[in-house]
Design a protein around this motif. Sequence first.
Motif: not given
Length: 258
Positions: A16, A40-41, A44, A46-47, A88, A174, A206
Amino acid sequence: MSAETLLKVEGLGKSFGGVMAVSNVDFELKRGDFLGVIGPNGAGKTTLVNLITGFVKPSRGKVIFNGKDITGRKPYDIANMGVARTFQMVRLFHNMPAYKNLIIPLCSQRVRKLRGGKYGERDDVAIDLLDDMGFERTSNVPYKTAGSLPHGYLKRLDLARALALRPDLLILDELFSGMSMAEVAGVLPIIEKLNTQGLTTIMIEHRLRELFRVVDRVMVLNFGVKIAEGSPDQVMDSDEVKKAYLGVDVEIPRGKPA
Ligand SMILES: Nc1ncnc2c1ncn2[C@@H]1O[C@H](COP(=O)(O)OP(=O)(O)OP(=O)(O)O)[C@@H](O)[C@H]1O
Ligand SMILES: [Mg+2]
């Protein structure tokens, strides 16, 4: 690719602007596998789901599902081939009664082909599915508008919507966030049972304690890159994984006993 392979992801990448959200990720799932994906947040996760399910087009790489190249296909086509996902951030028809949200997958080309049946019966199937998720059929909850339900119900409704598609591959992004302990305790055995009955599953989570109780294997992403894959114990022993989680408040549990 062996006959057993359901999903093969090869060199998958997405940038992106300047950010490589997913970078050169390879992995494979055999039918019936249960893969956990952690990181970690912003790692990647969800991508990666968006790339597999067609919501985002890859910058590079390939997704092969059930022997077919599905790279860059439309979400609707990929769903009809048998890949279902939860979100999510749930995306539901908030003004419709909860059970009516299941009618769209129940009317999909895929379900019509697999199950047939008349339109009228679909309401009953929807209510049955919601009952399995703890929406008691004798209460008015399945008939309330989705938007009026508490968050934990919305997540379970989203799961029921995904299952209504009768998927071959279920991807959960999630699912447990925003669910109470009681809700997680209700839903986890359902997912576990579906997997033991043969449903190939990817679970992004998580809540590692719950995740490690059910998955066979875990893949770890960090800054879009796969940094480890193996049993829960193996990946949590990796120095790179420990470093990725450094400073993140996460309890590192052990995996399910062999
Ligand atoms: N549509 C988008 N446009 C621009 N950047 C994006 C977009 N979607 C994701 N990103 C960026 O890509 C990176 C990966 O995000 P992603 O949402 O995939 O992470 P994640 O592992 O799911 O995180 P979380 O645990 O918080 O859900 C982040 O830097 C994010 O800001
Ligand atoms: Mg995410």
